[in-house]
Design a protein around this motif. Structure first.
Motif, short mmCIF file in Angstrom:
data_model
loop_
_atom_site.label_atom_id
_atom_site.label_comp_id
_atom_site.label_asym_id
_atom_site.label_seq_id
_atom_site.Cartn_x
_atom_site.Cartn_y
_atom_site.Cartn_z
N LEU A 179 48.47 42.20 -84.87
CA LEU A 179 47.77 41.78 -85.99
C LEU A 179 48.14 40.05 -86.19
O LEU A 179 49.30 40.11 -86.08
CB LEU A 179 48.22 42.46 -87.19
CG LEU A 179 47.78 44.08 -86.88
CD1 LEU A 179 48.48 44.99 -88.08
CD2 LEU A 179 46.21 44.22 -87.03
N ARG A 219 43.65 39.90 -91.98
CA ARG A 219 44.15 39.17 -91.14
C ARG A 219 43.18 38.10 -90.48
O ARG A 219 41.91 38.62 -90.07
CB ARG A 219 44.98 39.65 -90.03
CG ARG A 219 45.88 40.59 -90.64
CD ARG A 219 46.91 39.59 -91.22
NE ARG A 219 47.98 40.27 -91.78
CZ ARG A 219 49.46 40.63 -91.40
NH1 ARG A 219 49.44 40.32 -90.20
NH2 ARG A 219 50.41 41.37 -92.06
N GLY A 271 42.16 41.71 -85.52
CA GLY A 271 43.13 42.47 -84.86
C GLY A 271 42.86 43.28 -83.54
O GLY A 271 41.77 43.41 -83.10
N TYR A 330 44.15 44.86 -94.32
CA TYR A 330 43.85 44.48 -92.99
C TYR A 330 42.24 44.23 -92.94
O TYR A 330 41.51 43.82 -92.03
CB TYR A 330 44.23 45.33 -91.96
CG TYR A 330 45.78 45.10 -91.91
CD1 TYR A 330 46.19 43.81 -91.40
CD2 TYR A 330 46.48 46.02 -92.52
CE1 TYR A 330 47.84 44.23 -91.39
CE2 TYR A 330 47.92 45.94 -92.70
CZ TYR A 330 48.49 44.99 -91.99
OH TYR A 330 49.98 44.91 -91.93
#
Length: 345
Positions: free
Chosen positions: A15, A45, A165, A294
């Motif tokens: 990540l 991210r 990710g 995320y």
């Protein structure tokens, strides 16, 4: 499909460090405030320089291979699942991952099944290694990043935002910390036009110099099909319910008898309708609260979520984990895992 001797021997994830809060995207005019309130994803991210999707997948793969204890020669298959551009045109990212992760010299294949890529690859890999006694291990990786000008992570799609990710899992017929009890998949190509829209076929990616617009494609589908929305919702619910029931039945269990549930990091409205409302799940038995930091990571939400869940140390021997995927096309995959040991990592 009921599996007898297939195990999860290793998991991995990568990540990126850089994170952007959805609140900041709203303040900058990049993301609609009303959509943010409805979707509930807090941040995503952002992959930076040197973090191409295939590189992230290779990093996750190396971690999973190291944790598995398998030697390179044990791997008979590498499957790399992805949704977005992988960092180069006319190229084979699965072979790059295979080389960088040290996963042998067997077949290396790219999987394009949208957000169901990771779960679909899991079922394919299980079939592969059980039919080849000389290839006891398979590496599955995912890796995606969603960047302008090709993709706008805030506006290209609705009801979710996209984060960057990668995830990885090693399946083994020699043993592992979790047993794969069952998998099931079903497809419904009648829903394929939803994400194709009514545009003419394109001669090349990014043909008009604008980010992809999946909202417009869905709108075009609904304009051509007055009852399309209701029909799609009915089909989605029926297909998901059917494949979930089949996987649970093959695993000799029921949903109330399972302890953990890993689904995609979709918007809150989708999660409430598809998982918590229909299935009566307790959010505490899922990875969703974690996933809100995320966002939707393309093909990898389930593998990355499984890695997170095991790293927390919460699942105990005997616990059952259900993981579900749904990909445009449409295809659904469900896997049921039984924890047999708590890995030291």
């Amino acid at each position: 499909m009921r599996w007898e001797n297939v195990y999860v021997a290793g998991l991995g994830a990568y990540l990126p460090r850089e994170a952007v809060k959805a609140d900041d995207a709203v303040a900058a005019g990049l993301y609609d405030a009303g959509e943010h309130e409805a979707n509930g994803i807090r941040e995503v991210r952002i992959a930076g320089e040197g973090e191409a999707p295939a590189e992230m997948a290779a990093a996750a793969g190396r971690q999973a291979v190291q944790r598995s204890g398998h030697a390179p020669e044990d791997f008979g298959l590498v499957l790399h699942a992805c949704c977005a551009h992988q960092g180069q045109d006319f190229w084979t990212p699965a072979s790059f991952v295979q080389r960088e992760a040290g996963a042998g010299t067997g077949a290396a294949i790219e999987i394009r099944q949208g957000s169901n890529g990771g779960p679909a690859a899991l079922e394919l890999a299980a079939s592969w290694i059980t039919s080849r006694p000389d290839a006891p291990a398979a590496l599955i990786t995912t890796g995606d990043s969603f960047k302008l000008p090709y993709f706008n992570r805030w506006t290209t799609d609705d009801q979710q935002i996209y984060g960057d990710g990668a995830g990885a899992v090693v399946l083994s017929t020699r043993g592992g910390f979790a047993k794969l009890r069952s998998t099931a998949s079903v497809g419904d190509p009648s829903l394929e036009p939803i994400y194709r829209g009514d545009d003419a076929w394109n001669d090349a990616p990014f043909y008009n110099g604008k980010p992809g617009d999946m909202r417009a494609r869905k709108h075009a589908y609904l304009m051509q099909n007055p009852n399309g929305y209701e029909e799609a919702i009915e089909r989605i619910g029926r297909n998901f319910g059917g494949v979930l029931h089949r996987a649970l039945t093959d695993a000799d269990t029921t949903l109330p008898d399972t302890q953990w549930f890993v689904h995609a990091n979709v918007g809150q409205t989708v999660a409430d309708w598809g998982f918590y409302g229909q299935l009566g799940l307790d959010p505490k038995q899922t990875t969703y609260e974690w996933g809100k930091d995320y966002g939707h990571m393309g093909a990898g939400d389930q593998l990355i979520g499984l890695n997170h869940l095991i790293e927390t140390g919460r699942p105990k021997p005997g616990d059952l984990i259900v993981t579900v995927g749904a990909g445009i096309g449409f295809m659904w995959t469900v896997a049921v895992l039984e924890v047999v040991d708590v890995p030291q990592w």
